[in-house]
Design an enzyme around this catalytic site. Structure first.
Site, PDB file in Angstrom:
ATOM      1  N   ASP A  18       0.846  -1.198   0.000  1.00 44.27           N
ATOM      2  CA  ASP A  18       0.000   0.000   0.000  1.00 44.27           C
ATOM      3  C   ASP A  18       0.884   1.252   0.000  1.00 44.27           C
ATOM      4  O   ASP A  18       2.070   1.183   0.347  1.00 44.27           O
ATOM      5  CB  ASP A  18      -0.895  -0.048   1.240  1.00 44.27           C
ATOM      6  CG  ASP A  18      -1.708   1.198   1.422  1.00 44.27           C
ATOM      7  OD1 ASP A  18      -2.468   1.553   0.505  1.00 44.27           O
ATOM      8  OD2 ASP A  18      -1.576   1.841   2.479  1.00 44.27           O
ATOM      9  N   ASP A  20      -0.284   5.179   0.862  1.00 46.06           N
ATOM     10  CA  ASP A  20      -0.541   6.126   1.953  1.00 46.06           C
ATOM     11  C   ASP A  20      -0.575   5.408   3.295  1.00 46.06           C
ATOM     12  O   ASP A  20      -1.392   4.507   3.504  1.00 46.06           O
ATOM     13  CB  ASP A  20      -1.879   6.842   1.739  1.00 46.06           C
ATOM     14  CG  ASP A  20      -1.891   7.718   0.500  1.00 46.06           C
ATOM     15  OD1 ASP A  20      -1.749   8.932   0.634  1.00 46.06           O
ATOM     16  OD2 ASP A  20      -2.038   7.163  -0.613  1.00 46.06           O
ATOM     17  N   ASP A 181      -1.606  -0.975   5.952  1.00 43.44           N
ATOM     18  CA  ASP A 181      -1.711  -0.304   7.250  1.00 43.44           C
ATOM     19  C   ASP A 181      -3.141  -0.213   7.757  1.00 43.44           C
ATOM     20  O   ASP A 181      -3.379   0.401   8.799  1.00 43.44           O
ATOM     21  CB  ASP A 181      -1.142   1.121   7.141  1.00 43.44           C
ATOM     22  CG  ASP A 181      -2.034   2.027   6.297  1.00 43.44           C
ATOM     23  OD1 ASP A 181      -2.458   1.601   5.192  1.00 43.44           O
ATOM     24  OD2 ASP A 181      -2.306   3.164   6.726  1.00 43.44           O
TER      25      ASP A 181
END
Length: 231
Positions: A18, A20, A181
């Site tokens: 991922d 961001d 995240d």
């Protein structure tokens, strides 16, 4: 919570990551654009930490959450139609200006490449912002694939992007690790059938990452590398 039944080191043939909140801290740029948008629309600006909780499901959802000031709730369609291009205009100027890589990211990417593991960046961020950000951060060259949030009709937590990456790599989902995240990454990976690690930092819409259904929780990308080996 981490999956204690999985055997480590985990054998994989590719890794997807991922953007961001996993590779880079991008909140300063996203928050700046969101507040400039709110100001132009005559609405009250928000604290940066509040906007942090709004990140994870792509720019339209971030804009909607900023407009209503909540993770839940819906903004009127006409307001969204006005607000979205305003945000995108400001974000095009802010994108990458204050974003930085998290500790261990550069070292982790280098280590994964030394293991000869092909890498993909899978993000809900629009493609027009994803490629410039990866280039500005100096990490675009690590990724054989970049699958942005508008590359397919669906985006995380739908598994479509991960399954697309698997097909392009020519491997089964169980052979591709997802590192993220947030709940979006965890749910997408589970739905696709991929193993998934989550980092302890990042943007999980205000939730504790330790409550997620994941295979491991790691403090950095370099630590994630130590739990895997090439199949």
């Amino acid at each position: 919570m981490a999956n204690k039944n999985l055997r480590f080191p985990l054998r994989v043939k590719a890794v997807t990551i991922d953007l961001d909140g996993t590779l880079a801290a991008t909140i300063p740029d996203l928050a700046a654009a969101a507040n400039l948008m709110l100001r132009e629309l005559g609405r009250p600006v928000l604290e940066v930490e509040r906007i942090r909780d709004f990140v994870g499901k792509g720019i339209p959802k971030l804009v909607e959450r900023a407009l209503v000031g909540s993770v839940d709730g819906a903004a009127p369609a006409d307001l969204m139609a006005r607000a979205l291009p305003v945000f995108e205009r400001f974000y095009a100027e802010a994108n990458g200006r204050h974003s930085v890589l998290y500790p261990g990211v550069s070292e982790g990417l280098q280590a994964l490449r030394l293991m000869q593991l092909p890498l993909a960046c899978v993000t809900n961020k629009s493609g027009r912002f994803t490629i410039p950000l990866l280039e500005q951060l100096g990490i675009a060259h690590y990724f054989e694939q970049v699958i942005a949030g508008d590359a397919l009709p669906q985006k995380k937590p739908d598994p479509a992007q991960l399954l697309h990456a698997c097909r392009a790599f020519g491997i089964a989902p169980r052979e591709m690790l997802m590192i993220g995240d947030s709940v979006n990454d965890a749910q997408a990976a589970r739905a696709a059938g991929c193993p998934v690690f989550c980092v302890t930092y990042g943007y999980n819409e205000g939730q504790d990452v330790r409550e997620l259904d994941v295979d491991a929780i790691v403090p950095s990308l370099i630590e994630a590398k130590r739990l895997i080996q090439k199949a």
